[in-house]
Scaffold this active site. Structure first.
Site, PDB file in Angstrom:
ATOM      1  NE  ARG A 175       1.704  95.038 -57.750  1.00  0.00           N
ATOM      2  CZ  ARG A 175       1.989  94.646 -56.504  1.00  0.00           C
ATOM      3  NH1 ARG A 175       1.024  94.606 -55.587  1.00  0.00           N
ATOM      4  NH2 ARG A 175       3.207  94.261 -56.185  1.00  0.00           N
ATOM      5  CB  CYS A 233      -0.472  88.195 -53.675  1.00  0.00           C
ATOM      6  SG  CYS A 233       0.224  87.825 -52.045  1.00  0.00           S
TER       7      CYS A 233
END
Length: 278
Positions: A175, A233
């Site tokens: 990611r 995050c």
């Protein structure tokens, strides 16, 4: 003093009648409502806490998926859990402490003495301790929380942070690199952020690794005592776990609660890809 308690230590607190309130924060991206699992068996006396409703608020996509709750919202929730002044709150989950850390991070800012059950509900069961299946609804508490928010950074502060400190992206490497993005509209990372997945800090049972190993892992991306550090995050949950681990080894950290979900939903924000900060 450690931010963690073992199952045996929690059991001792409960059996000796210490002023302790246990909360169950079972939440995962693929199963945000953990009440069903809570009702199948939980630590005796534990109150179920819905993360999305009591440890976050709701807003526009440009605010991220888990915006910070107001102090009043968090205080009302803590009172629902039965928390009183002077209580120790012990929080756990079934996701290796990821969700529990969100509660730790918020309550700590509010001035509560809060601990995380190391290894979560699995460690409790592995120790052979009893669970119950009731839906606990304690007498309301009267705790008064200090104002929360001092341990956060805004989206603008996140953009500027790499110039003066280390901004950690604690998501999975793929990611960070921008190879996949299952939840947000844009793949990649905040320019200047360094990737250090929070899963590197605990073992298969969700127990923190020895402190020397943890410190070495952080040092590998430039985070040592005295370093200004902030974490983000996907939506501000996992980043709180990194803040928990950093605090455990003596390094204070900020959290960008909007995280990538806010950044990627805000027009005009630059995006970096690949395995370098950019």
């Amino acid at each position: 003093m450690s931010n963690f308690v073992t199952a045996a230590e929690l059991n001792d607190l409960l059996t000796t009648g210490a002023p302790v309130r246990v909360i169950d924060v079972r939440w995962r991206l693929d199963r945000p409502d953990g009440r069903g699992e809570y009702l199948e068996g939980h630590v005796p006396g534990a109150v179920y806490v819905p993360l999305d409703q009591e440890l976050a608020t709701h807003g526009e996509p440009s605010e991220g998926r888990h915006p910070l709750p107001s102090t009043a919202t968090l205080q009302a929730a803590a009172r629902r859990w039965g928390v009183r002044p002077g209580d120790t709150v012990v929080v756990y989950d079934d996701a290796k402490g990821i969700a529990a850390a969100r509660a730790w991070w918020l309550l700590r800012q509010g001035g509560v003495d809060v601990k995380v059950l190391e290894g979560g509900i699995r460690s409790w069961k592995a120790a052979g301790l009893d669970t119950t299946t009731d839906d606990v609804a304690p007498e309301p508490g009267d705790v008064v929380l200090a104002e929360i928010g001092a341990d956060t950074i805004s989206i603008d502060e996140a953009a500027a942070f790499p110039a003066s400190g280390v901004l950690l992206d604690v998501r999975a490497p793929e990611r960070y690199r921008g190879e996949t993005e299952p939840l947000d509209p844009v793949a990649g990372h905040v320019p200047g952020a360094r990737n250090l997945p929070t899963v590197l800090h605990f073992d298969a049972e969700g127990r923190i690794l020895d402190h020397d190993t943890v410190r070495a892992t952080f040092a590998s991306v430039g985070v040592t005592p005295g370093t200004a550090v902030a974490a983000y995050c996907g939506s501000g949950v996992t980043a709180a776990h990194t803040a928990l681990i950093l605090d455990e080894v003596g390094i204070p950290a900020k959290v960008f609660p909007g995280s990538w979900s806010q950044w990627s939903n805000t027009p005009g924000r630059p995006v970096a890809t690949g395995d370098q900060p950019g």
